[in-house]
Scaffold this motif. Structure first.
Motif, mmCIF file in Angstrom:
data_model
loop_
_atom_site.group_PDB
_atom_site.id
_atom_site.type_symbol
_atom_site.label_atom_id
_atom_site.label_comp_id
_atom_site.label_asym_id
_atom_site.label_seq_id
_atom_site.Cartn_x
_atom_site.Cartn_y
_atom_site.Cartn_z
ATOM 1 N N HIS A 134 0.845 -1.202 0.000
ATOM 2 C CA HIS A 134 0.000 0.000 0.000
ATOM 3 C C HIS A 134 0.878 1.249 0.000
ATOM 4 O O HIS A 134 1.342 1.700 1.047
ATOM 5 C CB HIS A 134 -0.952 -0.017 1.203
ATOM 6 C CG HIS A 134 -1.928 -1.145 1.119
ATOM 7 N ND1 HIS A 134 -2.945 -1.166 0.191
ATOM 8 C CD2 HIS A 134 -2.008 -2.309 1.789
ATOM 9 C CE1 HIS A 134 -3.621 -2.297 0.305
ATOM 10 N NE2 HIS A 134 -3.072 -3.017 1.265
ATOM 11 N N ALA A 135 1.095 1.760 -1.213
ATOM 12 C CA ALA A 135 2.013 2.892 -1.371
ATOM 13 C C ALA A 135 1.489 4.134 -0.644
ATOM 14 O O ALA A 135 2.275 4.921 -0.113
ATOM 15 C CB ALA A 135 2.202 3.195 -2.854
ATOM 16 N N GLU A 136 0.147 4.280 -0.580
ATOM 17 C CA GLU A 136 -0.404 5.493 0.070
ATOM 18 C C GLU A 136 -0.025 5.479 1.551
ATOM 19 O O GLU A 136 0.265 6.510 2.138
ATOM 20 C CB GLU A 136 -1.943 5.569 -0.035
ATOM 21 C CG GLU A 136 -2.500 5.482 -1.442
ATOM 22 C CD GLU A 136 -2.445 4.052 -1.988
ATOM 23 O OE1 GLU A 136 -2.623 3.100 -1.205
ATOM 24 O OE2 GLU A 136 -2.165 3.897 -3.190
ATOM 25 N N THR A 137 -0.065 4.283 2.177
ATOM 26 C CA THR A 137 0.226 4.203 3.614
ATOM 27 C C THR A 137 1.729 4.293 3.873
ATOM 28 O O THR A 137 2.181 5.001 4.765
ATOM 29 C CB THR A 137 -0.268 2.838 4.173
ATOM 30 O OG1 THR A 137 -1.595 2.637 3.704
ATOM 31 C CG2 THR A 137 -0.216 2.782 5.680
ATOM 32 N N HIS A 138 2.505 3.530 3.089
ATOM 33 C CA HIS A 138 3.922 3.367 3.443
ATOM 34 C C HIS A 138 4.868 4.241 2.609
ATOM 35 O O HIS A 138 6.051 4.327 2.936
ATOM 36 C CB HIS A 138 4.320 1.898 3.306
ATOM 37 C CG HIS A 138 3.544 0.991 4.226
ATOM 38 N ND1 HIS A 138 3.674 1.041 5.591
ATOM 39 C CD2 HIS A 138 2.618 0.040 3.971
ATOM 40 C CE1 HIS A 138 2.868 0.151 6.141
ATOM 41 N NE2 HIS A 138 2.206 -0.479 5.178
ATOM 42 N N GLY A 139 4.350 4.854 1.531
ATOM 43 C CA GLY A 139 5.211 5.638 0.636
ATOM 44 C C GLY A 139 6.065 6.678 1.357
ATOM 45 O O GLY A 139 7.286 6.738 1.151
ATOM 46 N N PRO A 140 5.459 7.510 2.215
ATOM 47 C CA PRO A 140 6.261 8.544 2.876
ATOM 48 C C PRO A 140 7.382 7.964 3.758
ATOM 49 O O PRO A 140 8.507 8.476 3.762
ATOM 50 C CB PRO A 140 5.232 9.319 3.706
ATOM 51 C CG PRO A 140 3.941 9.142 2.936
ATOM 52 C CD PRO A 140 4.007 7.741 2.412
ATOM 53 N N THR A 141 7.096 6.861 4.476
ATOM 54 C CA THR A 141 8.148 6.257 5.321
ATOM 55 C C THR A 141 9.280 5.725 4.452
ATOM 56 O O THR A 141 10.465 5.909 4.756
ATOM 57 C CB THR A 141 7.574 5.071 6.141
ATOM 58 O OG1 THR A 141 6.472 5.541 6.881
ATOM 59 C CG2 THR A 141 8.601 4.484 7.078
ATOM 60 N N VAL A 142 8.906 5.061 3.345
ATOM 61 C CA VAL A 142 9.917 4.466 2.472
ATOM 62 C C VAL A 142 10.788 5.562 1.840
ATOM 63 O O VAL A 142 12.012 5.428 1.748
ATOM 64 C CB VAL A 142 9.214 3.595 1.400
ATOM 65 C CG1 VAL A 142 10.182 3.153 0.343
ATOM 66 C CG2 VAL A 142 8.567 2.382 2.062
ATOM 67 N N ALA A 143 10.143 6.658 1.438
ATOM 68 C CA ALA A 143 10.912 7.771 0.854
ATOM 69 C C ALA A 143 11.891 8.323 1.895
ATOM 70 O O ALA A 143 13.034 8.666 1.577
ATOM 71 C CB ALA A 143 9.973 8.863 0.363
ATOM 72 N N GLU A 144 11.431 8.368 3.147
ATOM 73 C CA GLU A 144 12.282 8.917 4.208
ATOM 74 C C GLU A 144 13.476 7.997 4.487
ATOM 75 O O GLU A 144 14.615 8.467 4.624
ATOM 76 C CB GLU A 144 11.433 9.076 5.472
ATOM 77 C CG GLU A 144 12.070 9.955 6.512
ATOM 78 C CD GLU A 144 11.170 10.143 7.716
ATOM 79 O OE1 GLU A 144 9.952 9.926 7.604
ATOM 80 O OE2 GLU A 144 11.723 10.482 8.775
ATOM 81 N N THR A 145 13.229 6.687 4.550
ATOM 82 C CA THR A 145 14.358 5.789 4.843
ATOM 83 C C THR A 145 15.352 5.776 3.680
ATOM 84 O O THR A 145 16.555 5.732 3.897
ATOM 85 C CB THR A 145 13.897 4.345 5.168
ATOM 86 O OG1 THR A 145 13.043 3.897 4.129
ATOM 87 C CG2 THR A 145 13.164 4.280 6.478
ATOM 88 N N SER A 146 14.842 5.845 2.446
ATOM 89 C CA SER A 146 15.761 5.882 1.295
ATOM 90 C C SER A 146 16.675 7.094 1.385
ATOM 91 O O SER A 146 17.853 7.021 1.018
ATOM 92 C CB SER A 146 14.991 6.001 -0.017
ATOM 93 O OG SER A 146 14.251 4.865 -0.245
#
Ligand SMILES: C[S@@+](CC[C@H](N)C(=O)[O-])C[C@H]1O[C@@H](n2cnc3c(N)ncnc32)[C@H](O)[C@@H]1O
Length: 338
Positions: A134-146
């Motif tokens: 679910h990109a809407e839920t996890h997208g911001p966290t993933v962008a931050e960790t990257s």
């Protein structure tokens, strides 16, 4: 009980103890996750009595007391003689937005995204099913960790850009635009363009870019597969940490499209995990187990697979150099061939 049975019992006990010792590392991770999510380290920053904190913030006093005991046991919290509890300074630094770049987002990604998926493996294996990411839920966290990789990866990108005398850059899946912002600060005349498909992530990128007031930076909320392309060819395309969104056939299409968008001497720079790369085997194996469990995420390629896609699509692989070996993260430089 026979001697053999007794020996078997000792062996069972020894294996369990060995396992518990090595697995105890889960406890600190769980402890930090709870502390960060409930902002407990901040509550104990200046020292406080757990029942007082439970009362003040409406928390379950017994569960809080157990969390505090666990924290003292693993060294995240200190208890003074009078019973007051203090958070250790490094715990406060783990908090997102803390004094140093945070590990809060990494812990959240592991506990909320990776662990739940990996715990479903038996069900997925038996049912031959996959999950939806679910990109809407996890997208911001993933962008931050990257973005935590930027500090190490940026010098390689900047060096590549200089070496190839690039004057314009397109970042595909730019996340929070960290690379573009760093490039804009360093090279004032570069034309910079970023494209990001996740709306919340694109909005955050635009907010960050505005704060920098970089005149040559343009950001777009769009999907690279639908997008018609920039008004003029670009000299360098970045594709950092995006390959897992594209299954192998679409990776080739992505490289083909990039080739069309590049100028004659254009090149591509990728920051990406490489599956089973030397030194990063355990990490990349865990990463790819996670990716493979999803319908809409795809395992990272090995170095050889990536080279095969690139060569088939008209690029030469010029550079493959490690950024974080134990994480299997590499910088890969591809140059467009005639
Ligand atoms: C893991 S993040 C990496 C962000 C940034 N490149 C970095 O390395 O810090 C990958 C980003 O690519 C974006 N993305 C995935 N597929 C895309 C597509 N088809 N078009 C544009 N962006 C895409 C995702 O929304 C996500 O924010």
């Amino acid at each position: 009980m026979t001697v053999v049975e007794k020996l078997q019992e000792w062996k069972t006990l020894w294996l369990a103890r060995k396992w518990m010792k090595s697995n105890a590392r889960f406890l600190p991770a769980w402890h930090i996750y709870v502390g960060i999510t409930e902002r407990l380290f901040e509550r104990f920053e200046k020292g406080a009595f757990p029942p007082v904190i439970a009362g003040k913030y409406g928390l379950d006093a017994e569960l809080l007391a157990k969390w505090v005991d666990a924290g003292v046991a693993v060294g995240h919290l200190k208890r003074s003689k009078d019973g007051r509890v203090h958070a250790k300074r490094e715990m406060l630094e783990y908090i997102e937005g803390g004094r140093h770049s945070s590990v809060g987002a990494l812990i959240r990604e592991m506990m909320e995204l990776h662990m739940p998926t990996l715990l479903q493996y038996p069900r997925l294996l038996e049912g031959r099913q996959r999950l939806d990411f679910h990109a809407e839920t996890h997208g911001p966290t993933v962008a931050e960790t990257s973005s935590l990789l930027e500090k190490l990866a940026f010098p390689k990108i900047a060096g590549w850009l200089r070496e190839h005398s690039a004057r314009s850059v397109l970042d595909i899946g730019c996340g929070h635009a960290g690379y573009l912002i760093r490039l804009g600060r360093r090279f004032r005349d570069l034309r910079l363009l970023g494209i990001e498909t996740n709306e919340a992530v694109a909005k955050e990128a635009i907010r960050k870019a505005r704060a920098e007031a970089l005149p040559n930076l343009e950001l777009m909320h769009a999907d690279i597969e639908q997008w018609s392309g920039p008004s003029a060819p670009v000299d360098l395309i970045l594709m950092n940490n995006i390959l897992h969104y594209f299954e192998p056939g679409r990776r080739r299409q992505l490289l083909r499209k990039a080739r069309r968008l590049l100028s004659d001497n254009g090149s591509i720079a990728l920051v990406t995990p490489l599956y089973l790369a030397p030194g990063g085997q355990p990490f990349s194996a865990a990463f790819n187990s996670f990716m493979a469990a999803h319908n809409n995420l795809h395992p990272f390629p090995t170095e050889r697979e990536l080279a095969a896609y690139a060569e088939e699509e008209g690029y030469a692989v010029d550079t493959v150099s490690p950024i974080i070996r134990e994480g299997s993260w590499y910088f890969v430089g591809l140059t467009k061939q005639e």
